[in-house]
Design an enzyme around this catalytic site. Sequence first.
Site, short mmCIF file in Angstrom:
data_model
loop_
_atom_site.label_atom_id
_atom_site.label_comp_id
_atom_site.label_asym_id
_atom_site.label_seq_id
_atom_site.Cartn_x
_atom_site.Cartn_y
_atom_site.Cartn_z
N GLU A 50 0.87 -1.18 0.00
CA GLU A 50 0.00 0.00 0.00
C GLU A 50 0.90 1.22 0.00
O GLU A 50 1.72 1.39 0.89
CB GLU A 50 -0.86 0.05 1.27
N ASP A 61 -6.12 8.94 10.59
CA ASP A 61 -4.80 8.43 10.94
C ASP A 61 -4.33 8.93 12.30
O ASP A 61 -4.60 10.07 12.68
CB ASP A 61 -3.77 8.84 9.88
#
Lengths: 271, 399
Positions: A50, A61
Amino acid sequence: MSDRLRARFAQANGEGRAAFVAYVMAGFPEPDQTVPLLLGMEAGGADVIELGVPFTDPLADGATVQRANEVAVAAGVTFADCLAMVREARAQGLTAPLVLMGYDNPLLAYGEARAAADAAAAGADGFIVVDLPPDEAGTFRQACAENGVSFVPLVAPTTAEERMGEVTAVADSFIYCVSVMGTTGGAAVPAEVGDLVATIRRHTELPIAVGFGVSTQEQVARVGRVAEGVIVGSAIIAAIEGGSVEGCVERVRSYVELVTGRSAGAGAGEA
Amino acid sequence: MSKETGSDLTPRFGEFGGRYIPEVLVAAHEELEEAYEAARTDPAFIEELAELGRHYAGRPTPLYLAERLTEEVGGARIWLKREDLAHTGAHKINNALGQAVLAKRLGKPRIIAETGAGQHGVATATVCAKLNLECVVYMGTEDIRRQSLNVFRMKMLGAEVVPVDSGSRTLKDAINEAMRDWVTNVRTTHYLIGSAIGPHPFPTMVRDFQAVIGQEARAQMLEQAGRLPDVAVACVGGGSNAIGLFYPFIEDPVRLVGVEAAGEGLDEPGRNAATLVAGSPGVLHGTRTYLLQDGAGQILDTHSISAGLDYPGVGPEHSWLKVTERAEYIAADDAEALEGFQRLTRSEGIIPALEPSHAILPAIRLAEEIGEGGDVLIGLSGRGDKDMHTVAEALGVTL
């Protein structure tokens, strides 16, 4: 390409193990380290990669990936730069399927249709867009399908079972299972993640990869026993941060090798 | 005007709005939408809010004819809708009460909020004290510096104020951090968003809670002025006071003018907060709307002398009103806001917050343009006590 992703999961699972999915942020710690890092992760045993697309406001995040975003944004790394990195990594021999992961706005600014077409041309295989649930992804999913790249949906612990069918139905390679309530790099993957995977499994035959809160060798092994894929991100960013810039590729390679329990080369060089 | 912006709970305003959120938050938004849909037509909920408005928040707030300012300008009459007189000193209390009562119905004992100027944080902390809810407020460290008095007020009210040191250290980053809290604690926590921004149903719900401003002002204009205003003017950051003022006038022949913060100038990217005037459409904080962004889709830094307007996005309904040309959006810079602040303070003995100070000079120009016999309505969204340090600093005065 969706088929390349499916093949790589099938290959790993055929070897009696979960696929190891490794995340790195494009442009972190420095733009010219990204291609060597991608190759290093593959050399360490990563099956799928990724590549994070930087964004100023990564609201799902945790602190570690936020820092990586800030550094990459400050370095001026754009979606177009990410594609150039993918092209270069392919030219240098990267064979692992690669999924671009990030937020919707940089893709919108680039143009959804163009983003999908250029990603395919650069050698990327799919997209994970954190803030684009299937309900809002109609036009982008269509662009992905037209270009043969995969749109990977996420399923969370709060996803109602009635919804799981709709969400997994849009997948054509694998399902990203968010293991825990929270941001990336937060709480450790809970013991009950097997139950969540089992619930999702009732709705799809595609491989399920589990991410969020997975960092240690023990966690990777434990998740690998209940899911077809294990995703590690923040721990790789932390390994990059754990010493000199020049040493970051070697640190990441040996971290991936350690947690996958695989020797260098075992997962690389196979299409 | 189409009925696209009507009161049914549609998730979009034309091409704007929607729900661009991490999967983990989808269930909470569906739950909230369902609860709000039930509550908004429930007489018990409506009466509870009306009662809190009357006896707790001080509604209706007055509509005030600014006679001296009108005389000075020599044009249309200038009217102020006095949200500065609402409890806690700004319109923010309207939304905080609505959402907190809703959170109680949802059985969520913990409230989180973001704040820029601190007005929404204070309103939320106030309502949480009254309704016995746990309260955590996220605030950028730059805003904490600018608004220390409001930080202390929130703490006195029992809220925990969490400093946010990421990104530009202002409102946008406080929203990011509140979202991170919410994805972690969504089962016990309601995120009490302070403006008509964010994912559906927030823009609609916040507008409905703030529409009391325009509903009262419309009735008061008819009663006190004998007619509707020619134009309604309000400042726009996220845009909750503006949409609250505008919404009840949408079907009327009333010009609607939103004033954004031009900061240090519109030709200075990163040094203004004029999203609708200088931005372009994109997706941020869960909604599709106008944004201040660069060509690669990165969100730009913003600047405004008023912390409450210092935001690179805007409520999606404003984006819709802009592209359909039902409302006009202009910008006033820091210097014009300071001048507006001083004009109103001196001529009327009303000290406005720096946010609505942006609307004063544009309203004066409109009053001149429209001339005698006309009426200009200004949404005076809050009072200026919190801004005294900023104003003193800008005027070169040491307190």
